[in-house]
Design a protein around this motif. Structure first.
Motif, PDB file in Angstrom:
ATOM      1  N   LEU A   1       5.566  17.273 -26.368  1.00  0.00           N
ATOM      2  CA  LEU A   1       5.753  17.247 -24.918  1.00  0.00           C
ATOM      3  C   LEU A   1       5.414  18.685 -24.320  1.00  0.00           C
ATOM      4  N   ILE A   2       4.905  18.638 -23.077  1.00  0.00           N
ATOM      5  CA  ILE A   2       4.342  20.003 -22.333  1.00  0.00           C
ATOM      6  C   ILE A   2       5.294  20.125 -21.385  1.00  0.00           C
ATOM      7  N   ILE A   3       5.903  21.263 -21.087  1.00  0.00           N
ATOM      8  CA  ILE A   3       6.648  21.315 -19.698  1.00  0.00           C
ATOM      9  C   ILE A   3       5.886  22.351 -18.959  1.00  0.00           C
ATOM     10  N   SER A   4       5.270  21.810 -17.570  1.00  0.00           N
ATOM     11  CA  SER A   4       4.234  22.712 -16.935  1.00  0.00           C
ATOM     12  C   SER A   4       4.459  22.389 -15.479  1.00  0.00           C
ATOM     13  N   GLU A   5       4.089  23.336 -14.399  1.00  0.00           N
ATOM     14  CA  GLU A   5       4.198  23.019 -13.260  1.00  0.00           C
ATOM     15  C   GLU A   5       2.811  22.102 -12.813  1.00  0.00           C
ATOM     16  N   ASP A   6       1.707  22.220 -13.888  1.00  0.00           N
ATOM     17  CA  ASP A   6       0.604  21.467 -13.643  1.00  0.00           C
ATOM     18  C   ASP A   6       0.686  20.188 -14.368  1.00  0.00           C
ATOM     19  N   TYR A   7       1.875  19.454 -14.384  1.00  0.00           N
ATOM     20  CA  TYR A   7       2.103  18.108 -15.297  1.00  0.00           C
ATOM     21  C   TYR A   7       1.139  17.298 -15.159  1.00  0.00           C
ATOM     22  N   GLN A   8       0.589  17.090 -13.613  1.00  0.00           N
ATOM     23  CA  GLN A   8      -0.041  15.846 -13.515  1.00  0.00           C
ATOM     24  C   GLN A   8      -1.433  15.729 -13.884  1.00  0.00           C
ATOM     25  N   GLN A   9      -1.984  17.111 -14.348  1.00  0.00           N
ATOM     26  CA  GLN A   9      -3.473  17.292 -14.982  1.00  0.00           C
ATOM     27  C   GLN A   9      -3.379  16.970 -16.515  1.00  0.00           C
TER      28      GLN A   9
ATOM     29  N   GLU B   1      -1.829  15.568 -20.131  1.00  0.00           N
ATOM     30  CA  GLU B   1      -1.213  14.302 -20.794  1.00  0.00           C
ATOM     31  C   GLU B   1       0.082  14.614 -21.776  1.00  0.00           C
ATOM     32  N   PHE B   2       0.931  13.772 -21.483  1.00  0.00           N
ATOM     33  CA  PHE B   2       2.222  14.220 -22.121  1.00  0.00           C
ATOM     34  C   PHE B   2       3.014  15.489 -21.807  1.00  0.00           C
ATOM     35  N   ALA B   3       2.916  15.541 -20.624  1.00  0.00           N
ATOM     36  CA  ALA B   3       3.577  16.673 -19.798  1.00  0.00           C
ATOM     37  C   ALA B   3       4.498  16.319 -18.775  1.00  0.00           C
ATOM     38  N   LEU B   4       5.522  17.274 -18.700  1.00  0.00           N
ATOM     39  CA  LEU B   4       6.620  17.148 -17.909  1.00  0.00           C
ATOM     40  C   LEU B   4       6.698  18.229 -16.843  1.00  0.00           C
TER      41      LEU B   4
END
Length: 1024
Positions: A82-90, A92-95
């Protein structure tokens, strides 16, 4: 014409109409007030509801963010997929991070609900949100919540023309967020801290739609209020009719009452203008007081009504007085009497009272009236008259007692005492006066009846002068008493004054001075005889001192010459005893000479401008030599920097030097082991005045407290055992104290037996030149090494060398000498505690490559020390403590290159004892006085390339006359080379010669001391 009754009726109608109008106006105002109050309360409820809703919205968003961050996101923080980022919409598997999720949630709510507006704004947005413009409310909220103690902010705001309630909460960073914000590459700041304001959360809710139903309820509420008001107005109209009828009936009754009341008021007014009136019920409670009662008692009517008359009870009358009063009025009788009352201020006043009971139909009192008249002034006049009569009686008794006392006192006085009136007649005399005049009664007589005409006229003139001026007199006169005996008496007179200050006469006392006058005459003759004897003794001592001094100098000279010859040990002991005895006798002669001058009053001071530092230094050289000869530690200490000492002061240097030498000699004589410590201090008291303090401490035998005052008396020592053990006449300290007192100073002593003594000299001196007038040896600061083993002398040497412009570096004997800087060395020779000569030899042997010049400071160099000094390379000698000019020249030489000398001078002992005694006595002190200035002039001329021939020729003549052969020959060689320019080798030879010349100076000092010249041991140099 209108009557008072019709005017009253008209006034009543007008008042009634005014009352009805006020009722209607009040009803309308109450209705309007209730309507406004309801509207205001509705707005308050509306705003409170909106605030609660706004806070609920904000808390929900913040709780959702906390739930997402702490519950959902925390376990997944380290998930590998999982990736936690402010650019989660761009991705995959990001929150999203919590802040991004909250911002997206706010935008989502704004899209779903048009009646609510949410926003999150900050002073420091991330780059992707930086273009957003802040609204006025958001700017105000950010500024308000930037303060740490502010938790919320709200106000009514206009959004698209509609009223909204906007509410803002702060978003502050906690510990888990600070690290991410400071490390994030796109973060607008890198210095975030816990508690900093990251941004605000804003909730805006519309106002008018939420409370439409509330307005309907208000309409119903206002209608109900209006109906209630109409009912109340109707009730008021019905009551109005009943009130009109009641007013008519009351008006008729009041007309009859007015007539009766008017008549009573007239009587009451007349009574109140004269009397103090009060009324009580049967129990004594006050029911009425008039203004006169209020004025005299100081209480107000409200304070008196309802009280008992005990409120003004003064306590002057006994309880039986009031019991009889109440008994009389309770039986219906009228009571008359005088009463003392107390006002509220505490002041007493008297009244003449009449108490009248008012009886009912049964004959019982139902009310009491008291009518009083103020008689305070009358009573006070009676009291004053009575007190005055008593005072007059007491005064008469006191006057009788005083007269009897005065008569007894006059009779008890053993001296003749008399009293006179203004005309000079005797009013009273005591028994002693009558006995002296041989008269049984002098009352009524005058001076003409008792004395000769001339003396009587003198007394009368002085008596009249005393009466006119009012001042006491004292004069002496001769008179003949009643027996014809001649008497000499002192008359003391003082004026007799009345209470108003007028003079009634005089009182006098006669003191018989006949016996005292005869005694004074005999005493004067004895005094003149004693003074003549003392003068003859002083002249004899002075003459004998001069006559004995010359043969004594011959004895000393011949003894010294004999000691230089081949003698047997016994002969040498005899001659040494003769020499020491002659020296002691010479000191005694000098002390006797000074003492004779003191007794004759011919010892005078000769103040001259004096170099203070030289005066504090030069006598110490001789004392230091003698102390070291006795193996005593000699410490010489300045307590402050040299520049703080004035250069020149005005004083008699010879006499102060004599005091220093005498104190030092005593300390050396009475100290068998230990130390002598001199310390000096200067305190500037004004621009041209200062105070000098000299303190000498020793570790000698000490002086007992009961002997400390006696030792300053002539021919006195602490005890006879001291005289037997140490010798001396006891004149030295007496002379020292007299000299210090002549200088306006003070000599004090602090001592304990077995622990030593401390003498302190304090002098107030005039400053001629300040300390800054001294010129240092160096114009530029140069490093200079300073080595001394004793603390007091170490500090003094450091101050002297620093004042010469040197950058003094103090050294430690225990330190590694290899670490010393390359600079000239000044070292203090301090035998037997520190042998500087041995240290220099050992140091030069251990460090052959160390070629820095050395200056040896030593109080005394023996012949063996001088030979040892010759073996030390580049080492010069200067006596300790050094004179300023000597030290200045030596410091300058330390920094001048010294080539190897071109002439040889063998150190030889000067045979001054072989010289004629008269030549030595007349010329050696003169040479010594010019020695230091002449050497300084030679050094200065050499440094400035000035002509040297005159100075060297003068020195040559002096040395030749004194037969200093080991210096005369090399000086002659130097003079022959002066016809050519001074070369480097000639300059080195001159410095080498000056060095040996300085070595010869202590021998010259010793010679001058041996012949007992006053430059060092006497004061005759400036005062003979």
């Amino acid at each position: 014409m209108a009557t008072p009754s019709s005017d009253s009726h008209l006034s009543t109608q007008l008042e009634y109409r005014r009352f009805r109008n006020l009722i209607f106006i009040a009803a309308v105002l109450v209705a309007l007030g209730l309507m406004f109050l309801g509207s205001w309360m509705a707005r308050g409820v509306e705003q409170d509801v909106l605030l609660r809703s706004s806070k609920a919205y904000s808390d929900a968003v913040m709780q959702f963010r906390s739930f997402y961050s702490d519950i959902l996101l925390a376990p997944l923080h380290h998930h590998p997929d999982l990736i936690i980022s402010e650019d989660y919409q761009q991705q995959e598997f990001a929150l999203p991070i919590p802040a991004t999720l909250t911002l997206d949630l706010v935008e989502y709510i704004n899209q779903q609900d048009q009646q609510v507006y949410l926003s999150q704004v900050s002073h420091y947005p991330f780059p992707q949100r930086a273009e957003r413009q802040l609204k006025p409310f958001e700017q105000e909220a950010l500024a308000h919540l930037s303060q740490p103690d502010h938790s919320a902010y709200h106000r009514v705001d206009q959004i698209e023309g509609q009223p909204f309630l906007s509410y803002a909460l702060p978003i502050r960073l906690d510990a888990s967020c600070v690290g991410c914000h400071n490390q994030h590459p796109a973060s607008p700041r890198r210095d975030w801290q816990v508690g900093d304001l990251r941004g605000i959360q804003v909730v805006s809710l519309p106002i008018h739609q939420a409370f439409a139903q509330q307005n309907q309820r208000l309409t119903v509420f206002f209608a109900m209020i209006f109906g209630v008001l109409l009912c109340g107005v109707g009730a008021l109209i019905w009551m109005d009719g009943r009130i009109v009828r009641a007013l008519r009936l009351a008006r008729e009754k009041s007309r009859a009452l007015e007539k009766t009341t008017h008549a009573l008021r007239q009587r009451e007014f007349a009574l109140d203008q004269h009397s103090i009136v009060s009324m009580t019920d049967p129990a004594g409670t006050i029911t009425y007081v008039n203004q006169q009662f209020v004025n005299i008692s100081g209480y107000s009517a409200q304070e008196l009504l309802g009280q008992n008359h005990r409120i003004v009870n003064s306590g002057h009358h006994p309880r039986a007085f009031f019991s009889q009063l109440w008994k009389a009025i309770a039986q219906g009788e009228v009571w008359h009497g005088e009463i003392c009352n107390r006002a509220k201020s505490g002041e007493l006043y008297w009244v003449a009272a009449t108490l009248v009971p008012f009886l009912n139909l049964q004959g019982e009192p139902e009310q009491y009236i008291a009518i009083r008249t103020d008689i305070t002034q009358q009573k006070r006049l009676e009291e004053k008259l009575f007190a005055k009569n008593q005072a007059l009686e007491k005064m008469a008794q006191d006057l009788r007692k005083q007269y009897l006392w005065m008569r007894d006192i006059l009779e008890a006085v053993p001296l003749p005492v008399f009293l006179k009136d203004r005309q000079g007649r005797y009013l009273q005399v005591n028994q002693a006066f009558q006995q002296q005049m041989h008269l049984s009664n002098c009352i009524g007589l005058s001076a003409q009846d008792l004395f000769t005409p001339e003396l009587a006229q003198l007394h009368e003139q002085l008596d009249q002068q005393l009466i006119l001026e009012g001042k006491g007199q004292q004069y002496e006169a001769e008179y003949r008493d009643g027996s014809g005996r001649e008497r000499y008496a002192s008359f003391h007179k003082e004026p007799l004054t009345a209470e108003d200050g007028s003079i009634l006469g005089l009182v006098g006392v006669v003191v018989d001075l006949s016996e005292r006058r005869a005694w004074e005459a005999s005493l004067l003759q004895a005094k003149e005889a004693a003074e003549a004897a003392s003068l003859a003794k002083s002249q004899f001592l002075a003459n004998m001192s001069h006559e004995i001094r010359t043969p004594m100098n011959g004895i000393l000279g011949m003894t010294a010459l004999a000691l230089e010859t081949q003698l047997t040990p016994t002969q040498k002991d005899y001659l040494q005893l003769v020499e020491s005895s002659a020296q002691a006798l010479l000191v005694l002669l000098n002390d006797l000479l000074d003492f004779s001058k003191i007794e004759a009053g011919k010892l005078h001071l000769d103040p001259q401008p004096t170099d203070l530092l030289a005066l504090l230094t030069q006598p110490m050289k001789s004392l230091a030599m003698r102390a070291h000869q006795k193996n005593l530690s000699f410490e010489w200490g300045l307590t402050q920097p040299v520049h703080q000492l004035p250069k020149e002061v005005l004083l008699d240097s010879g006499r102060l030097r004599q005091v220093i030498m005498n104190l030092g000699d005593n300390a050396i004589k009475f100290t068998q082991s230990g130390y002598l410590r001199w310390s000096f201090s200067w305190q500037q008291t004004s621009a041209d005045q200062g105070q000098l303090s000299l303190t000498l401490e020793d570790s000698g035998i000490g002086i007992a407290a009961d002997q400390q005052q006696a030792i300053f008396s002539a021919f006195t020592q602490a005890d006879t055992s001291t005289t037997r053990q140490f010798g001396g006449t006891g004149l030295g300290l007496s002379i020292c104290q007299h000299l210090i007192q002549l200088m306006g100073g003070e000599l004090s002593l602090n001592s304990q037996p077995g622990q030593g003594s401390s003498f302190t000299v304090t002098l107030a001196l005039q400053v001629i030149q300040p300390g800054r007038a001294r010129l240092p040896a160096l114009t530029e600061p140069q490093p200079l090494l300073w080595l001394a083993s004793e603390a007091t002398s170490r500090y003094s040497g450091q101050q002297l060398l620093s004042a010469q412009g040197a950058q003094v570096i103090e050294l430690d004997l225990e330190a590694d000498t290899a670490q010393w800087p390359l600079a000239p060395l000044v070292i203090l020779h301090y035998p037997p505690f520190f042998n500087a000569l041995e240290w220099i030899q050992n140091h030069q042997q251990a460090h052959p490559d160390w070629h820095q010049p050395i200056l040896l400071l030593a109080p005394l160099l023996t012949h063996q020390d001088q030979q040892q000094l010759q073996q030390c390379s580049r080492t010069q000698h200067l006596s300790w403590p050094p004179l300023w000019d000597e030290l200045q020249a030596k410091v300058q030489q330390l920094y001048q290159p010294l080539p190897p000398p071109g002439l040889t001078i063998l150190p030889t002992e000067w045979q001054w004892t072989a010289l004629p005694n008269t030549l030595l006595a007349d010329y050696a002190p003169h040479v010594l006085a010019q020695f230091d200035p002449l050497c300084a002039d030679i050094e200065q001329a050499l440094a400035r390339q000035q002509p040297l021939a005159p100075l060297l020729h003068l020195l040559f003549s002096q040395l030749s006359l004194l037969q200093v052969h080991h210096l005369v020959t090399p000086l002659q060689q130097l003079i022959t080379q002066l016809d050519q320019p001074v070369s480097a080798s000639l300059s080195a030879d001159l410095h080498y010669f000056m060095y040996h010349l300085a070595l010869w100076r202590p021998q010259l000092v010793t010679a001058c001391q041996a012949i007992a010249q006053p430059l060092f041991t006497s004061s005759e140099s400036a005062h003979e």
